[in-house]
Design a protein around this motif. Structure first.
Motif, PDB file in Angstrom:
ATOM      1  N   SER A  85      -4.414  -1.805  -6.651  1.00 33.81           N
ATOM      2  CA  SER A  85      -3.709  -2.457  -5.550  1.00 33.81           C
ATOM      3  C   SER A  85      -2.374  -1.779  -5.298  1.00 33.81           C
ATOM      4  CB  SER A  85      -3.503  -3.946  -5.839  1.00 33.81           C
ATOM      5  OG  SER A  85      -2.933  -4.144  -7.110  1.00 33.81           O
ATOM      6  N   LEU A  86      -1.899  -1.928  -4.076  1.00 34.19           N
ATOM      7  CA  LEU A  86      -0.642  -1.327  -3.644  1.00 34.19           C
ATOM      8  C   LEU A  86       0.239  -2.410  -3.042  1.00 34.19           C
ATOM      9  CD1 LEU A  86       1.171   1.160  -2.767  1.00 34.19           C
ATOM     10  CD2 LEU A  86      -0.133   1.122  -0.620  1.00 34.19           C
ATOM     11  N   GLY A  87       1.467  -2.500  -3.526  1.00 34.68           N
ATOM     12  CA  GLY A  87       2.446  -3.410  -2.954  1.00 34.68           C
ATOM     13  C   GLY A  87       3.660  -2.639  -2.496  1.00 34.68           C
ATOM     14  N   LEU A  88       4.208  -3.010  -1.332  1.00 33.64           N
ATOM     15  CA  LEU A  88       5.390  -2.357  -0.792  1.00 33.64           C
ATOM     16  C   LEU A  88       6.446  -3.396  -0.455  1.00 33.64           C
ATOM     17  CD1 LEU A  88       3.750   0.258   1.623  1.00 33.64           C
ATOM     18  CD2 LEU A  88       4.569   0.629  -0.709  1.00 33.64           C
ATOM     19  N   MET A  89       7.695  -2.965  -0.517  1.00 38.15           N
ATOM     20  CA  MET A  89       8.805  -3.859  -0.222  1.00 38.15           C
ATOM     21  C   MET A  89       8.795  -4.246   1.249  1.00 38.15           C
ATOM     22  SD  MET A  89      11.277  -5.408  -1.751  1.00 38.15           S
ATOM     23  CE  MET A  89      11.635  -4.472  -3.244  1.00 38.15           C
ATOM     24  N   ARG A  90       8.868  -5.553   1.501  1.00 31.26           N
ATOM     25  CA  ARG A  90       9.012  -6.068   2.860  1.00 31.26           C
ATOM     26  C   ARG A  90      10.165  -7.070   2.822  1.00 31.26           C
ATOM     27  NH1 ARG A  90       4.044  -9.184   5.203  1.00 31.26           N
ATOM     28  NH2 ARG A  90       3.025  -7.185   4.729  1.00 31.26           N
ATOM     29  N   ARG A  93      11.186  -8.733  -0.751  1.00 33.49           N
ATOM     30  CA  ARG A  93      10.058  -9.046  -1.633  1.00 33.49           C
ATOM     31  C   ARG A  93       8.996  -7.962  -1.564  1.00 33.49           C
ATOM     32  NH1 ARG A  93       8.994 -14.306  -2.843  1.00 33.49           N
ATOM     33  NH2 ARG A  93       7.508 -13.351  -4.293  1.00 33.49           N
ATOM     34  N   LEU A  94       8.294  -7.793  -2.671  1.00 32.04           N
ATOM     35  CA  LEU A  94       7.128  -6.917  -2.691  1.00 32.04           C
ATOM     36  C   LEU A  94       5.923  -7.697  -2.176  1.00 32.04           C
ATOM     37  CD1 LEU A  94       7.644  -5.060  -6.062  1.00 32.04           C
ATOM     38  CD2 LEU A  94       7.158  -3.931  -3.900  1.00 32.04           C
ATOM     39  N   ARG A  95       5.211  -7.104  -1.232  1.00 30.88           N
ATOM     40  CA  ARG A  95       4.040  -7.749  -0.651  1.00 30.88           C
ATOM     41  C   ARG A  95       2.822  -6.853  -0.823  1.00 30.88           C
ATOM     42  NH1 ARG A  95       5.498 -12.886  -0.595  1.00 30.88           N
ATOM     43  NH2 ARG A  95       7.269 -13.313   0.777  1.00 30.88           N
ATOM     44  N   LEU A  96       1.693  -7.478  -1.134  1.00 30.32           N
ATOM     45  CA  LEU A  96       0.446  -6.738  -1.287  1.00 30.32           C
ATOM     46  C   LEU A  96       0.048  -6.126   0.057  1.00 30.32           C
ATOM     47  CD1 LEU A  96      -1.953  -6.027  -3.168  1.00 30.32           C
ATOM     48  CD2 LEU A  96      -3.031  -8.159  -2.436  1.00 30.32           C
ATOM     49  N   GLN A  97      -0.189  -4.810   0.047  1.00 27.90           N
ATOM     50  CA  GLN A  97      -0.542  -4.090   1.272  1.00 27.90           C
ATOM     51  C   GLN A  97      -1.986  -3.609   1.274  1.00 27.90           C
ATOM     52  OE1 GLN A  97       1.465  -3.599   3.983  1.00 27.90           O
ATOM     53  NE2 GLN A  97       3.040  -4.822   2.984  1.00 27.90           N
ATOM     54  N   ALA A  98      -2.520  -3.298   0.118  1.00 23.74           N
ATOM     55  CA  ALA A  98      -3.878  -2.754   0.069  1.00 23.74           C
ATOM     56  C   ALA A  98      -4.514  -3.094  -1.273  1.00 23.74           C
ATOM     57  CB  ALA A  98      -3.868  -1.245   0.279  1.00 23.74           C
ATOM     58  N   LEU A  99      -5.818  -3.369  -1.209  1.00 20.97           N
ATOM     59  CA  LEU A  99      -6.615  -3.711  -2.388  1.00 20.97           C
ATOM     60  C   LEU A  99      -7.897  -2.905  -2.315  1.00 20.97           C
ATOM     61  CD1 LEU A  99      -6.606  -5.741  -4.815  1.00 20.97           C
ATOM     62  CD2 LEU A  99      -7.886  -7.299  -3.346  1.00 20.97           C
ATOM     63  N   SER A 100      -8.252  -2.231  -3.394  1.00 20.39           N
ATOM     64  CA  SER A 100      -9.431  -1.368  -3.369  1.00 20.39           C
ATOM     65  C   SER A 100     -10.689  -2.142  -2.981  1.00 20.39           C
ATOM     66  CB  SER A 100      -9.628  -0.694  -4.734  1.00 20.39           C
ATOM     67  OG  SER A 100      -9.746  -1.652  -5.760  1.00 20.39           O
ATOM     68  N   ASN A 101     -11.497  -1.498  -2.154  1.00 19.97           N
ATOM     69  CA  ASN A 101     -12.777  -2.056  -1.702  1.00 19.97           C
ATOM     70  C   ASN A 101     -12.618  -3.397  -0.988  1.00 19.97           C
ATOM     71  OD1 ASN A 101     -14.542   0.029  -2.898  1.00 19.97           O
ATOM     72  ND2 ASN A 101     -13.773  -0.788  -4.836  1.00 19.97           N
ATOM     73  N   ALA A 102     -11.472  -3.610  -0.355  1.00 22.70           N
ATOM     74  CA  ALA A 102     -11.250  -4.872   0.364  1.00 22.70           C
ATOM     75  C   ALA A 102     -10.343  -4.604   1.557  1.00 22.70           C
ATOM     76  CB  ALA A 102     -10.621  -5.921  -0.553  1.00 22.70           C
ATOM     77  N   ALA A 103     -10.950  -4.518   2.752  1.00 26.17           N
ATOM     78  CA  ALA A 103     -10.154  -4.299   3.954  1.00 26.17           C
ATOM     79  C   ALA A 103      -9.305  -5.519   4.272  1.00 26.17           C
ATOM     80  CB  ALA A 103     -11.065  -3.960   5.128  1.00 26.17           C
ATOM     81  N   ASP A 104      -9.799  -6.703   3.859  1.00 23.85           N
ATOM     82  CA  ASP A 104      -9.076  -7.947   4.137  1.00 23.85           C
ATOM     83  C   ASP A 104      -9.078  -8.798   2.876  1.00 23.85           C
ATOM     84  OD1 ASP A 104      -7.909 -10.198   5.182  1.00 23.85           O
ATOM     85  OD2 ASP A 104      -9.650 -10.822   6.354  1.00 23.85           O
ATOM     86  N   LEU A 111      -5.320 -14.336  -5.983  1.00 24.96           N
ATOM     87  CA  LEU A 111      -5.236 -12.986  -6.533  1.00 24.96           C
ATOM     88  C   LEU A 111      -4.029 -12.249  -5.958  1.00 24.96           C
ATOM     89  CD1 LEU A 111      -6.282 -10.537  -8.103  1.00 24.96           C
ATOM     90  CD2 LEU A 111      -7.830 -10.046  -6.189  1.00 24.96           C
ATOM     91  N   ALA A 112      -3.813 -12.378  -4.642  1.00 28.88           N
ATOM     92  CA  ALA A 112      -2.684 -11.701  -4.004  1.00 28.88           C
ATOM     93  C   ALA A 112      -1.367 -12.142  -4.623  1.00 28.88           C
ATOM     94  CB  ALA A 112      -2.688 -11.969  -2.498  1.00 28.88           C
ATOM     95  N   HIS A 113      -1.202 -13.436  -4.854  1.00 28.31           N
ATOM     96  CA  HIS A 113       0.039 -13.948  -5.437  1.00 28.31           C
ATOM     97  C   HIS A 113       0.225 -13.457  -6.878  1.00 28.31           C
ATOM     98  CE1 HIS A 113      -0.005 -17.489  -2.376  1.00 28.31           C
ATOM     99  NE2 HIS A 113       0.497 -16.389  -1.863  1.00 28.31           N
ATOM    100  N   ALA A 114      -0.875 -13.415  -7.648  1.00 25.22           N
ATOM    101  CA  ALA A 114      -0.788 -12.937  -9.029  1.00 25.22           C
ATOM    102  C   ALA A 114      -0.423 -11.453  -9.072  1.00 25.22           C
ATOM    103  CB  ALA A 114      -2.111 -13.187  -9.755  1.00 25.22           C
ATOM    104  N   LEU A 115      -0.996 -10.662  -8.168  1.00 26.61           N
ATOM    105  CA  LEU A 115      -0.673  -9.237  -8.115  1.00 26.61           C
ATOM    106  C   LEU A 115       0.782  -9.023  -7.708  1.00 26.61           C
ATOM    107  CD1 LEU A 115      -3.937  -7.867  -6.454  1.00 26.61           C
ATOM    108  CD2 LEU A 115      -3.048  -7.194  -8.697  1.00 26.61           C
ATOM    109  N   GLU A 116       1.241  -9.775  -6.718  1.00 25.92           N
ATOM    110  CA  GLU A 116       2.631  -9.620  -6.277  1.00 25.92           C
ATOM    111  C   GLU A 116       3.611 -10.000  -7.376  1.00 25.92           C
ATOM    112  OE1 GLU A 116       1.893 -10.336  -1.476  1.00 25.92           O
ATOM    113  OE2 GLU A 116       2.691 -11.958  -2.714  1.00 25.92           O
ATOM    114  N   ALA A 117       3.275 -11.029  -8.142  1.00 29.90           N
ATOM    115  CA  ALA A 117       4.155 -11.420  -9.251  1.00 29.90           C
ATOM    116  C   ALA A 117       4.212 -10.324 -10.308  1.00 29.90           C
ATOM    117  CB  ALA A 117       3.672 -12.732  -9.862  1.00 29.90           C
ATOM    118  N   ALA A 118       3.064  -9.705 -10.614  1.00 26.59           N
ATOM    119  CA  ALA A 118       3.037  -8.606 -11.589  1.00 26.59           C
ATOM    120  C   ALA A 118       3.807  -7.399 -11.066  1.00 26.59           C
ATOM    121  CB  ALA A 118       1.590  -8.226 -11.898  1.00 26.59           C
TER     122      ALA A 118
END
Length: 222
Positions: A85-90, A93-104, A111-118
């Motif tokens: 996964s890829l998170g970028l500063m917005r 805050r860091l926000r999830l921008q991309a997740l492998s094999n998942a366009a949406d 999962l998005a919240h757990a990834l952003e917290a990590a």
């Protein structure tokens, strides 16, 4: 008549932390692998090819979001990850921008919240955070905090994970998270690749982000 000389350009110094992380990525790319002889050369060639493939694909993709999705999906495939996964500063805050094999990933908010917290946890500490088979990497300093890394691993069946921050400047930074399933420990070379890839690939994606111009980069680095 001779043309008057052009004024000298100002000396612009990028943030030291950004340079440190970029050198880290380049060091990973060029450093000898912990192998011998031909095996070492093969490992170096593999690292260089992986970096070239991912960076070329990201640069060739005209759509920025598609470039991010392609980069994390290809990285997951090449490194044997269950998820990248890829998170970028917005804003702040860091926000999830991309997740492998998942366009949406809008349907996976937990999962998005757990990834952003990590991601925030790694970014706040300014260092890569690693769990190996659910346990902190013994090479981490004793002061490292991995609370959110462990919560992500427990909540989503991850065996090993690595969160790696990267940055261009204070406003443009991000984190990549690599996850391997519980039954599959990452190969040492795959783990080494995951450590060094984000400072290089992340820089390409940040530069490609909509709204980024060279003038903006120079202002931020001046």
């Amino acid at each position: 008549c001779l043309a008057s000389p052009r004024p000298a350009l100002p000396c612009l110094a990028p943030p030291r932390q950004a340079l440190d992380w970029l050198r880290w990525g380049l060091g990973w790319l060029l450093a000898p692998a912990p192998l011998a002889g031909q095996a070492e050369q093969d490992a170096l060639r593999e690292r260089m090819l992986l970096t070239l493939e991912l960076m070329t694909a990201a640069l060739a993709e005209p759509d920025w979001r598609a470039a991010c999705n392609s980069a994390v999906t290809e990285a997951a495939h090449k490194l044997g990850c269950d998820r990248v996964s890829l998170g970028l500063m917005r804003g702040s805050r860091l926000r999830l921008q991309a997740l492998s094999n998942a366009a949406d990933f809008s349907g996976r908010l937990d999962l998005a919240h757990a990834l952003e917290a990590a991601m925030e946890e790694a970014s706040d500490q300014g260092q890569a955070l690693c769990l190996l088979d659910g346990q902190p990497d013994p090479e981490l300093p004793a002061t490292a905090v991995l609370r959110e890394q462990q919560a992500l691993a427990r909540g989503f069946g991850t065996g090993s994970l690595l969160s790696v921050p990267f940055m261009l400047d204070e406003r443009r930074q991000g984190v990549m998270v690599f996850e391997w399933p519980a039954a599959q420990a990452p190969a040492p070379l795959a783990l080494q690749m995951a450590r060094g890839l984000p400072p290089l690939l992340g820089r390409v994606l940040l530069d490609k982000r909509p709204g980024v111009t060279m003038n903006g980069i120079l202002r931020n680095w001046g």
